[in-house]
Design an enzyme around this catalytic site. Structure first.
Site, PDB file in Angstrom:
ATOM      1  N   ASP A   1      -6.234  -7.547   3.946  1.00  0.00           N
ATOM      2  CA  ASP A   1      -7.330  -6.941   3.183  1.00  0.00           C
ATOM      3  C   ASP A   1      -8.156  -8.030   2.502  1.00  0.00           C
ATOM      4  O   ASP A   1      -9.379  -8.065   2.591  1.00  0.00           O
ATOM      5  CB  ASP A   1      -6.742  -5.979   2.136  1.00  0.00           C
ATOM      6  CG  ASP A   1      -7.817  -5.337   1.281  1.00  0.00           C
ATOM      7  OD1 ASP A   1      -8.858  -4.940   1.839  1.00  0.00           O
ATOM      8  OD2 ASP A   1      -7.621  -5.258   0.050  1.00  0.00           O
TER       9      ASP A   1
ATOM     10  N   ASP B   1     -12.189  -9.729   3.631  1.00  0.00           N
ATOM     11  CA  ASP B   1     -13.385  -9.781   2.766  1.00  0.00           C
ATOM     12  C   ASP B   1     -13.915 -11.213   2.738  1.00  0.00           C
ATOM     13  O   ASP B   1     -15.118 -11.457   2.807  1.00  0.00           O
ATOM     14  CB  ASP B   1     -13.064  -9.328   1.331  1.00  0.00           C
ATOM     15  CG  ASP B   1     -13.310  -7.837   1.128  1.00  0.00           C
ATOM     16  OD1 ASP B   1     -13.227  -7.085   2.120  1.00  0.00           O
ATOM     17  OD2 ASP B   1     -13.585  -7.429  -0.017  1.00  0.00           O
TER      18      ASP B   1
ATOM     19  N   LYS C   1       3.616 -15.640   3.079  1.00  0.00           N
ATOM     20  CA  LYS C   1       3.884 -16.393   1.849  1.00  0.00           C
ATOM     21  C   LYS C   1       5.392 -16.612   1.825  1.00  0.00           C
ATOM     22  O   LYS C   1       6.098 -16.169   0.906  1.00  0.00           O
ATOM     23  CB  LYS C   1       3.357 -15.606   0.635  1.00  0.00           C
ATOM     24  CG  LYS C   1       3.414 -16.350  -0.688  1.00  0.00           C
ATOM     25  CD  LYS C   1       2.381 -17.454  -0.823  1.00  0.00           C
ATOM     26  CE  LYS C   1       2.549 -18.187  -2.148  1.00  0.00           C
ATOM     27  NZ  LYS C   1       1.748 -19.427  -2.239  1.00  0.00           N
TER      28      LYS C   1
ATOM     29  N   TYR D   1       0.816  -1.214   0.000  1.00  0.00           N
ATOM     30  CA  TYR D   1       0.000   0.000   0.000  1.00  0.00           C
ATOM     31  C   TYR D   1       0.852   1.268   0.000  1.00  0.00           C
ATOM     32  O   TYR D   1       0.402   2.332  -0.391  1.00  0.00           O
ATOM     33  CB  TYR D   1      -0.921   0.027   1.218  1.00  0.00           C
ATOM     34  CG  TYR D   1      -2.157  -0.820   1.056  1.00  0.00           C
ATOM     35  CD1 TYR D   1      -2.069  -2.207   1.031  1.00  0.00           C
ATOM     36  CD2 TYR D   1      -3.408  -0.239   0.913  1.00  0.00           C
ATOM     37  CE1 TYR D   1      -3.194  -2.989   0.873  1.00  0.00           C
ATOM     38  CE2 TYR D   1      -4.545  -1.011   0.764  1.00  0.00           C
ATOM     39  CZ  TYR D   1      -4.431  -2.382   0.741  1.00  0.00           C
ATOM     40  OH  TYR D   1      -5.547  -3.153   0.594  1.00  0.00           O
TER      41      TYR D   1
ATOM     42  N   ASP E   1      -2.300 -18.736   0.958  1.00  0.00           N
ATOM     43  CA  ASP E   1      -3.228 -19.467   0.067  1.00  0.00           C
ATOM     44  C   ASP E   1      -3.945 -20.573   0.843  1.00  0.00           C
ATOM     45  O   ASP E   1      -5.160 -20.766   0.711  1.00  0.00           O
ATOM     46  CB  ASP E   1      -2.506 -20.008  -1.181  1.00  0.00           C
ATOM     47  CG  ASP E   1      -1.198 -20.713  -0.872  1.00  0.00           C
ATOM     48  OD1 ASP E   1      -0.720 -20.656   0.282  1.00  0.00           O
ATOM     49  OD2 ASP E   1      -0.630 -21.342  -1.791  1.00  0.00           O
TER      50      ASP E   1
HETATM   51  C1  IPM Z   1     -10.439  -1.863   3.286  1.00  0.00           C
HETATM   52  C2  IPM Z   1     -10.592  -1.314   1.908  1.00  0.00           C
HETATM   53  C3  IPM Z   1      -9.451  -0.331   1.641  1.00  0.00           C
HETATM   54  C4  IPM Z   1      -8.160  -1.115   1.679  1.00  0.00           C
HETATM   55  C5  IPM Z   1      -9.552   0.481   0.352  1.00  0.00           C
HETATM   56  C6  IPM Z   1     -10.863   1.221   0.238  1.00  0.00           C
HETATM   57  C7  IPM Z   1      -8.408   1.423   0.226  1.00  0.00           C
HETATM   58  O1  IPM Z   1     -10.629  -2.334   0.978  1.00  0.00           O
HETATM   59  O2  IPM Z   1     -10.414  -1.059   4.248  1.00  0.00           O
HETATM   60  O3  IPM Z   1     -10.370  -3.082   3.445  1.00  0.00           O
HETATM   61  O4  IPM Z   1      -7.776  -1.741   0.685  1.00  0.00           O
HETATM   62  O5  IPM Z   1      -7.519  -1.102   2.722  1.00  0.00           O
HETATM   63 MG    MG Z   2     -10.740  -4.264   1.853  1.00  0.00          MG
END
Ligand code: IPM
Ligand code: MG
Length: 359
Positions: free
Chosen positions: A247, A251, A191, A141, A223
């Site tokens: 990240d 999700d 990894k 990032y 993975d």
């Molecule tokens: C999160 C989001 C952010 C990230 C984006 C919006 C920059 O996906 O907070 O998980 O990748 O950190």
């Molecule tokens: Mg995210």
């Protein structure tokens, strides 16, 4: 004493869910005799429209001078031009970095009322209670170089993953401390079979692990972790991961709970100040339609009360109110089930406040 809260509602459904969260805070103020001064500022696409940048110095000052930051979400198709050098996401990255919020805590519990809204089998989900500690101010990032350029054979692009041992050690210490207060199990994701940063991550983690002999520690490749998370999520307690692995895995993990619309997060540094935000994005497909799920934002205020303000009772009251509303069968669209009572974003917020007042 009044707590100073910097509020960045952001874009899309960010503004809708934060509006509900702030109304919940007003009820908390009365019930627990607390005082919050909320100062709103722009971040993301709305700031680009108004000032040409995703985060102005004065908006950053508001965050710096606050005790905690509450954020909705930023971004949207309007600002998605890949060639643009100003992007809404720069606001979030800027806030995280400038406030040195290196540890992003993303707790995932499966509510017994929502076990059927997940696509996974109930027996896999029953009792899931894990927390991901995502490194937030390093990795790809922020690594340089990160650019597009012309090479000998045409277009090229490069990104860089960079970590220092100090960054890894502080993240791991935060993770071990957290594990100590929970079920004393820590899984570190990397990894290491491919990446130099991961091999250093593992080495430093093992060194830090020696300070915490009471915590059971394991390394898992990212993975494989993606697989274990949906096959045997109950086995995990605290999961530590570098920025991008965290990240992606969060999700995925949100699907255990049924929807991203339910999951809050806390970003912390060395002190008490934190940034609290739902893990979901701006949901352009439903933005402006009063359909968003405000629970993740509301639960983020609970985390803020707990972690930055030491108001455990108030935090639990919010969490209980949310649980009671779900127990009564009310659902926003993202977690709708056949027999449920479908409600809007504002209705959901109101239901939580009513529960909070009733308690
Ligand atoms: C999160 C989001 C952010 C990230 C984006 C919006 C920059 O996906 O907070 O998980 O990748 O950190
Ligand atoms: Mg995210």
């Amino acid at each position: 004493m009044a707590y100073k809260v910097a509020v960045f509602a952001g874009d899309g459904i960010g503004t809708e869910v934060i509006a509900e969260a702030l109304e919940v805070l007003k009820v908390v103020e009365k019930r627990f005799s607390l005082a919050f001064t909320c100062e709103k500022a722009l971040a993301g696409g709305c700031s680009i429209d108004a000032h040409g940048v995703a985060l102005t110095d004065s908006a950053l000052r508001v965050a710096n001078e606050s005790d905690a930051v509450l954020l909705g979400a930023v971004g949207g198709p309007k600002w998605d031009d890949p060639k643009s050098t100003v992007r809404p996401e720069q606001a979030i990255l800027g806030l995280r970095k400038e406030l040195s919020l290196f540890a992003n805590l993303r707790p995932i519990q499966v509510s017994r009322h929502l076990i059927n809204s997940s696509t996974l089998k109930p027996e896999v989900l029953q009792g899931v209670d894990l927390i991901v500690v995502r490194e937030l101010t390093g990795g790809v990032y922020y690594g340089k170089p990160s650019e597009r350029r012309m090479g000998a054979s045409g277009r090229e692009a490069v990104d860089t993953i960079f970590y220092t041992e100090g960054e890894v050690a502080r993240l791991m210490r935060a993770s071990f401390e957290l594990a100590r207060k929970r079920r004393k199990k820590l899984t570190s994701v990397d990894k290491a079979n491919i990446m130099a940063t991961s091999r250093m991550w593992r080495e430093v983690s093992h060194e830090v692990a020696k300070e915490y002999p009471d915590v059971q520690y394991e390394d898992v490749l990212v993975d494989a972790m993606a697989m274990h998370l949906i096959r045997r999520p109950k086995d995990f307690d605290v999961i530590a991961a570098e920025n991008m692995f965290g990240d992606i895995l969060t999700d995925e993990a949100s699907m255990l709970a049924g929807s991203m619309g339910l999951l809050p997060s806390a970003s912390l540094g060395e002190g008490k100040k934190g940034l609290y935000e739902p893990i979901h994005g701006t949901a352009p497909d439903i933005a402006g339609q009063n359909k968003a799920n405000p629970l993740a934002a509301i639960l983020s205020t609970a985390l803020m009360l707990r972690m930055s303000f030491d108001q455990e009772q108030a935090a639990q009251a919010i969490e209980k109110a949310v649980d009671d509303v779900l127990a009564s069968g009310y659902r926003t669209g993202d977690i709708a089930q056949p027999e449920c009572r479908l409600v809007s974003c504002t209705e959901m917020g109101k239901l939580v406040r009513e529960q909070l007042q009733k308690q």
